[in-house]
Design an enzyme around this catalytic site. Structure first.
Site, short mmCIF file in Angstrom:
data_model
loop_
_atom_site.label_atom_id
_atom_site.label_comp_id
_atom_site.label_asym_id
_atom_site.label_seq_id
_atom_site.Cartn_x
_atom_site.Cartn_y
_atom_site.Cartn_z
N ASP A 31 0.84 -1.11 0.00
CA ASP A 31 0.05 -0.05 0.14
C ASP A 31 0.91 1.36 -0.05
O ASP A 31 1.80 1.39 0.60
CB ASP A 31 -0.88 -0.24 1.45
N HIS A 35 -6.97 -5.88 2.00
CA HIS A 35 -5.83 -5.38 2.60
C HIS A 35 -5.16 -6.57 3.47
O HIS A 35 -6.05 -7.57 4.02
CB HIS A 35 -6.21 -4.32 3.83
N ASN A 71 -12.81 -3.42 2.09
CA ASN A 71 -13.94 -2.29 2.42
C ASN A 71 -14.89 -2.54 0.89
O ASN A 71 -14.45 -2.67 -0.15
CB ASN A 71 -13.29 -0.84 2.21
N HIS A 85 -10.28 -5.40 -3.56
CA HIS A 85 -8.83 -5.32 -2.83
C HIS A 85 -9.12 -6.09 -1.71
O HIS A 85 -9.94 -5.50 -0.99
CB HIS A 85 -8.10 -4.22 -2.98
N GLU A 115 -12.45 3.37 -1.19
CA GLU A 115 -11.93 4.33 -2.05
C GLU A 115 -11.65 4.07 -3.53
O GLU A 115 -11.95 4.79 -4.33
CB GLU A 115 -10.82 5.00 -1.21
N VAL A 116 -11.04 2.82 -3.59
CA VAL A 116 -10.65 2.38 -4.83
C VAL A 116 -11.66 1.32 -5.59
O VAL A 116 -11.77 0.14 -4.76
CB VAL A 116 -9.13 1.81 -4.93
P1 5GP Z 1 -9.76 1.14 0.37
O1 5GP Z 1 -10.37 2.66 1.40
O2 5GP Z 1 -10.61 1.39 -1.14
O3 5GP Z 1 -10.38 0.08 1.11
O4 5GP Z 1 -8.29 1.07 0.12
C1 5GP Z 1 -7.67 1.63 -0.79
C2 5GP Z 1 -6.35 1.47 -0.31
O5 5GP Z 1 -5.37 1.94 -1.67
C3 5GP Z 1 -5.61 2.70 0.30
O6 5GP Z 1 -5.17 1.94 1.60
C4 5GP Z 1 -4.67 3.59 -0.40
O7 5GP Z 1 -3.50 4.06 0.52
C5 5GP Z 1 -4.23 2.67 -1.42
N1 5GP Z 1 -3.83 3.30 -2.45
C6 5GP Z 1 -4.51 4.34 -3.21
N2 5GP Z 1 -3.80 4.60 -4.37
C7 5GP Z 1 -2.63 3.80 -4.44
C8 5GP Z 1 -1.60 3.70 -5.38
O8 5GP Z 1 -1.44 4.52 -6.25
N3 5GP Z 1 -0.80 2.81 -5.11
C9 5GP Z 1 -0.67 1.98 -3.94
N4 5GP Z 1 0.12 1.11 -3.96
N5 5GP Z 1 -1.96 2.11 -3.28
C10 5GP Z 1 -2.70 2.84 -3.33
#
Ligand code: 5GP
Length: 120
Positions: free
Chosen positions: A33, A108, A93, A106, A101-102
């Site tokens: 991450d 974690h 999430n 995924h 967010e993405v």
């Molecule tokens: P979410 O909130 O969607 O579960 O988690 C998204 C995760 O993606 C976050 O922990 C964030 O730090 C990570 N993330 C966002 N953009 C990038 C990126 O460009 N590269 C990497 N390696 N992680 C990312």
């Protein structure tokens, strides 16, 4: 939710954005991450275009699902946080209330130290 082909993880999969790769096979990619929340904070994503866990379970082939979950455990072993190395937490999430967010599925992997409360 329709899959956004330009989300950041889609770009990582296409090689348009770099990542610190941990593991890759025909079905999954795992990388660190960019903004680690614990000593070890890795992500595991499927190569197929799935927005979240619900989309994945409903639309992915059984082989993709099997390979995805196997990869999470494999990456935990590679990072030396597996059940015999102290353990870890995995988390996914999902959509708005889940804080996603993405919009590419995924999981974690958090480890390398005590992870603490389950939710805050
Ligand atoms: P979410 O909130 O969607 O579960 O988690 C998204 C995760 O993606 C976050 O922990 C964030 O730090 C990570 N993330 C966002 N953009 C990038 C990126 O460009 N590269 C990497 N390696 N992680 C990312």
């Amino acid at each position: 939710m329709e899959y956004d082909k330009n989300n950041i993880f889609a770009k990582i999969l296409k090689g348009e954005i770099p990542c610190k790769k941990i593991y890759e096979n025909d079905y999954v990619l795992s990388f660190h991450d960019v903004n680690p929340q614990k000593k070890i904070h890795a992500l595991v994503i499927p190569k197929g275009q799935y927005t979240d866990l619900d989309d994945f379970v409903q639309n992915a082939k059984e082989k993709e699902i099997y390979e995805f979950f196997k990869a999470i455990s494999h990456v935990a072993k590679m990072l030396k946080v597996s059940n015999v190395d102290g353990g870890y937490r995995t988390l996914s999430n999902i959509a708005n209330n889940g804080g996603q967010e993405v919009p590419h599925l995924h999981f974690h992997i958090f480890g390398g130290e005590k992870i603490g409360k389950m939710v805050s």
